[in-house]
Design a protein around this motif. Structure first.
Motif, PDB file in Angstrom:
ATOM      1  N   PHE A   1       6.031  41.291 -23.517  1.00 41.61           N
ATOM      2  CA  PHE A   1       5.958  40.862 -22.121  1.00 41.61           C
ATOM      3  C   PHE A   1       5.058  39.680 -21.759  1.00 41.61           C
ATOM      4  O   PHE A   1       4.108  39.402 -22.543  1.00 41.61           O
ATOM      5  CB  PHE A   1       5.009  42.047 -21.499  1.00 41.61           C
ATOM      6  CG  PHE A   1       6.065  43.390 -21.420  1.00 41.61           C
ATOM      7  CD1 PHE A   1       7.120  43.564 -20.560  1.00 41.61           C
ATOM      8  CD2 PHE A   1       6.087  44.524 -22.382  1.00 41.61           C
ATOM      9  CE1 PHE A   1       8.106  44.806 -20.483  1.00 41.61           C
ATOM     10  CE2 PHE A   1       6.659  45.608 -22.472  1.00 41.61           C
ATOM     11  CZ  PHE A   1       7.709  45.804 -21.285  1.00 41.61           C
ATOM     12  N   VAL A   2       5.611  38.964 -20.879  1.00 43.61           N
ATOM     13  CA  VAL A   2       4.817  37.841 -20.202  1.00 43.61           C
ATOM     14  C   VAL A   2       4.771  38.424 -18.857  1.00 43.61           C
ATOM     15  O   VAL A   2       6.069  38.174 -18.226  1.00 43.61           O
ATOM     16  CB  VAL A   2       5.348  36.332 -20.530  1.00 43.61           C
ATOM     17  CG1 VAL A   2       4.683  35.499 -19.946  1.00 43.61           C
ATOM     18  CG2 VAL A   2       5.550  36.398 -21.998  1.00 43.61           C
ATOM     19  N   THR A   3       3.793  38.634 -18.426  1.00 45.43           N
ATOM     20  CA  THR A   3       3.852  39.210 -16.807  1.00 45.43           C
ATOM     21  C   THR A   3       2.478  38.998 -16.111  1.00 45.43           C
ATOM     22  O   THR A   3       1.551  38.256 -16.630  1.00 45.43           O
ATOM     23  CB  THR A   3       4.097  40.862 -16.846  1.00 45.43           C
ATOM     24  OG1 THR A   3       4.444  41.150 -15.717  1.00 45.43           O
ATOM     25  CG2 THR A   3       3.003  41.608 -17.805  1.00 45.43           C
ATOM     26  N   SER A   4       2.701  39.167 -14.898  1.00 43.32           N
ATOM     27  CA  SER A   4       1.534  38.872 -13.930  1.00 43.32           C
ATOM     28  C   SER A   4       0.221  39.764 -13.963  1.00 43.32           C
ATOM     29  O   SER A   4      -0.721  39.400 -13.582  1.00 43.32           O
ATOM     30  CB  SER A   4       2.063  38.769 -12.453  1.00 43.32           C
ATOM     31  OG  SER A   4       2.620  39.998 -11.784  1.00 43.32           O
ATOM     32  N   GLU A   5       0.477  40.950 -14.613  1.00 42.73           N
ATOM     33  CA  GLU A   5      -0.636  41.918 -14.736  1.00 42.73           C
ATOM     34  C   GLU A   5      -0.601  42.276 -16.044  1.00 42.73           C
ATOM     35  O   GLU A   5       0.402  42.366 -16.778  1.00 42.73           O
ATOM     36  CB  GLU A   5      -0.152  43.275 -14.137  1.00 42.73           C
ATOM     37  CG  GLU A   5       0.270  42.997 -12.497  1.00 42.73           C
ATOM     38  CD  GLU A   5       0.831  44.429 -12.074  1.00 42.73           C
ATOM     39  OE1 GLU A   5       0.033  45.454 -11.994  1.00 42.73           O
ATOM     40  OE2 GLU A   5       1.925  44.405 -11.314  1.00 42.73           O
TER      41      GLU A   5
ATOM     42  N   ALA B   1      -0.548  38.095 -20.239  1.00 34.60           N
ATOM     43  CA  ALA B   1      -1.002  38.010 -18.655  1.00 34.60           C
ATOM     44  C   ALA B   1      -0.757  36.698 -18.241  1.00 34.60           C
ATOM     45  O   ALA B   1      -1.295  35.853 -18.514  1.00 34.60           O
ATOM     46  CB  ALA B   1      -2.020  38.953 -18.570  1.00 34.60           C
ATOM     47  N   LYS B   2      -0.043  36.531 -16.935  1.00 33.40           N
ATOM     48  CA  LYS B   2      -0.106  35.372 -16.172  1.00 33.40           C
ATOM     49  C   LYS B   2      -1.479  35.366 -15.537  1.00 33.40           C
ATOM     50  O   LYS B   2      -2.082  36.369 -15.067  1.00 33.40           O
ATOM     51  CB  LYS B   2       0.911  35.307 -15.285  1.00 33.40           C
ATOM     52  CG  LYS B   2       2.338  35.393 -15.831  1.00 33.40           C
ATOM     53  CD  LYS B   2       3.357  35.489 -14.818  1.00 33.40           C
ATOM     54  CE  LYS B   2       4.808  35.838 -15.148  1.00 33.40           C
ATOM     55  NZ  LYS B   2       5.642  36.286 -14.361  1.00 33.40           N
ATOM     56  N   PRO B   3      -2.079  34.031 -15.467  1.00 35.17           N
ATOM     57  CA  PRO B   3      -1.722  32.566 -15.763  1.00 35.17           C
ATOM     58  C   PRO B   3      -2.069  32.648 -17.212  1.00 35.17           C
ATOM     59  O   PRO B   3      -3.085  33.361 -18.006  1.00 35.17           O
ATOM     60  CB  PRO B   3      -2.517  31.703 -14.865  1.00 35.17           C
ATOM     61  CG  PRO B   3      -3.914  32.538 -14.991  1.00 35.17           C
ATOM     62  CD  PRO B   3      -3.403  34.174 -14.655  1.00 35.17           C
ATOM     63  N   PHE B   4      -1.117  31.861 -17.781  1.00 38.36           N
ATOM     64  CA  PHE B   4      -1.230  31.624 -19.463  1.00 38.36           C
ATOM     65  C   PHE B   4      -1.349  30.123 -19.941  1.00 38.36           C
ATOM     66  O   PHE B   4      -0.970  29.332 -19.067  1.00 38.36           O
ATOM     67  CB  PHE B   4      -0.347  32.455 -20.303  1.00 38.36           C
ATOM     68  CG  PHE B   4       1.016  32.173 -19.399  1.00 38.36           C
ATOM     69  CD1 PHE B   4       1.675  31.067 -19.763  1.00 38.36           C
ATOM     70  CD2 PHE B   4       1.632  33.153 -18.883  1.00 38.36           C
ATOM     71  CE1 PHE B   4       3.035  30.681 -19.152  1.00 38.36           C
ATOM     72  CE2 PHE B   4       2.960  32.898 -18.181  1.00 38.36           C
ATOM     73  CZ  PHE B   4       3.521  31.691 -18.401  1.00 38.36           C
TER      74      PHE B   4
ATOM     75  N   ASP C   1      -2.212  27.494 -25.698  1.00 37.29           N
ATOM     76  CA  ASP C   1      -3.162  28.029 -26.587  1.00 37.29           C
ATOM     77  C   ASP C   1      -2.974  29.535 -26.579  1.00 37.29           C
ATOM     78  O   ASP C   1      -3.064  30.052 -27.640  1.00 37.29           O
ATOM     79  CB  ASP C   1      -4.436  27.780 -26.251  1.00 37.29           C
ATOM     80  CG  ASP C   1      -4.644  26.128 -26.541  1.00 37.29           C
ATOM     81  OD1 ASP C   1      -3.962  25.363 -27.429  1.00 37.29           O
ATOM     82  OD2 ASP C   1      -5.722  25.824 -26.004  1.00 37.29           O
ATOM     83  N   VAL C   2      -2.892  30.240 -25.629  1.00 39.36           N
ATOM     84  CA  VAL C   2      -2.752  31.576 -25.624  1.00 39.36           C
ATOM     85  C   VAL C   2      -1.587  32.044 -26.177  1.00 39.36           C
ATOM     86  O   VAL C   2      -1.440  32.975 -26.867  1.00 39.36           O
ATOM     87  CB  VAL C   2      -2.923  32.160 -24.090  1.00 39.36           C
ATOM     88  CG1 VAL C   2      -2.426  33.698 -23.796  1.00 39.36           C
ATOM     89  CG2 VAL C   2      -4.274  32.052 -23.642  1.00 39.36           C
ATOM     90  N   PHE C   3      -0.324  31.440 -25.897  1.00 36.72           N
ATOM     91  CA  PHE C   3       0.975  31.786 -26.478  1.00 36.72           C
ATOM     92  C   PHE C   3       0.811  31.490 -28.069  1.00 36.72           C
ATOM     93  O   PHE C   3       1.220  32.336 -28.887  1.00 36.72           O
ATOM     94  CB  PHE C   3       2.078  30.622 -26.072  1.00 36.72           C
ATOM     95  CG  PHE C   3       2.754  31.301 -24.656  1.00 36.72           C
ATOM     96  CD1 PHE C   3       2.177  31.873 -23.452  1.00 36.72           C
ATOM     97  CD2 PHE C   3       4.111  31.136 -24.690  1.00 36.72           C
ATOM     98  CE1 PHE C   3       2.747  32.253 -22.323  1.00 36.72           C
ATOM     99  CE2 PHE C   3       4.951  31.802 -23.444  1.00 36.72           C
ATOM    100  CZ  PHE C   3       4.098  32.214 -22.452  1.00 36.72           C
ATOM    101  N   ARG C   4       0.233  30.299 -28.444  1.00 34.92           N
ATOM    102  CA  ARG C   4       0.397  30.173 -29.897  1.00 34.92           C
ATOM    103  C   ARG C   4      -0.745  31.270 -30.597  1.00 34.92           C
ATOM    104  O   ARG C   4      -0.126  31.850 -31.652  1.00 34.92           O
ATOM    105  CB  ARG C   4      -0.526  28.600 -29.939  1.00 34.92           C
ATOM    106  CG  ARG C   4       0.065  28.134 -31.273  1.00 34.92           C
ATOM    107  CD  ARG C   4      -0.427  26.692 -31.479  1.00 34.92           C
ATOM    108  NE  ARG C   4      -1.348  26.252 -30.624  1.00 34.92           N
ATOM    109  CZ  ARG C   4      -1.215  25.230 -29.425  1.00 34.92           C
ATOM    110  NH1 ARG C   4      -0.031  25.134 -29.073  1.00 34.92           N
ATOM    111  NH2 ARG C   4      -2.496  25.122 -28.707  1.00 34.92           N
ATOM    112  N   GLU C   5      -1.767  31.599 -29.963  1.00 36.32           N
ATOM    113  CA  GLU C   5      -2.705  32.490 -30.451  1.00 36.32           C
ATOM    114  C   GLU C   5      -2.065  34.077 -30.449  1.00 36.32           C
ATOM    115  O   GLU C   5      -2.333  34.749 -31.449  1.00 36.32           O
ATOM    116  CB  GLU C   5      -4.100  32.553 -29.854  1.00 36.32           C
ATOM    117  CG  GLU C   5      -4.900  31.261 -30.042  1.00 36.32           C
ATOM    118  CD  GLU C   5      -6.034  31.214 -28.919  1.00 36.32           C
ATOM    119  OE1 GLU C   5      -6.283  32.168 -28.228  1.00 36.32           O
ATOM    120  OE2 GLU C   5      -6.578  30.080 -28.970  1.00 36.32           O
ATOM    121  N   THR C   6      -1.314  34.212 -29.603  1.00 39.26           N
ATOM    122  CA  THR C   6      -0.493  35.751 -29.509  1.00 39.26           C
ATOM    123  C   THR C   6       0.682  35.793 -30.276  1.00 39.26           C
ATOM    124  O   THR C   6       0.804  36.744 -30.960  1.00 39.26           O
ATOM    125  CB  THR C   6      -0.346  35.958 -28.226  1.00 39.26           C
ATOM    126  OG1 THR C   6      -1.669  35.628 -27.218  1.00 39.26           O
ATOM    127  CG2 THR C   6       0.200  37.295 -27.914  1.00 39.26           C
TER     128      THR C   6
END
Length: 120
Positions: free
Chosen positions: A80-84, A103-106, A109-114
């Motif tokens: 999931f990529v979501t606002s909550e 969770a948004k905002p992202f 770096d967060v994408f890469r680490e996750t």
């Protein structure tokens, strides 16, 4: 690697795609779906390597999409990529079989680490 980005907001789909590219995933072949129902049909027709879905959408929510795919014995990697990003939502996502919830905002770096740990 083929990836399906699912969000009812065209702008948000573009933001997710741009952030994926900034995170270094510019080699991914990314397609889009505007709601869970369209995503379900797309996955059944040609399963991608990963689904990145919003949670709240018309027609079929992201959680309903994940549950429907699992009920159809489609074990495509799903996140999931979501606002909550509450602890309750994260627990629901994990219990349903999602790999992760961003969770948004992202940021890139967060994408890469996750995402990176799931690519190995």
């Amino acid at each position: 690697m083929r990836v399906l980005v699912v969000d009812d907001s065209r702008v948000m789909r573009q933001i997710v795609i741009r952030t994926l590219r900034q995170a270094g995933y510019d080699w991914w072949e990314i397609s889009e779906a505007a709601d869970g129902r369209a995503a379900y049909e797309a996955v059944l027709a040609d399963p991608p390597a990963l689904v990145l879905s919003d949670w709240n959408m018309p027609e079929m929510t992201g959680m309903e999409l994940l549950q429907s795919l699992r009920a159809a014995n489609v074990d495509v990697p799903f996140a999931f990529v979501t606002s909550e990003g509450s602890a309750e939502m994260r627990a629901q996502a994990e219990a349903a079989g999602a790999l992760f919830l961003i969770a948004k905002p992202f940021t890139a770096d967060v994408f890469r680490e996750t995402i990176d740990p799931y690519l190995e």
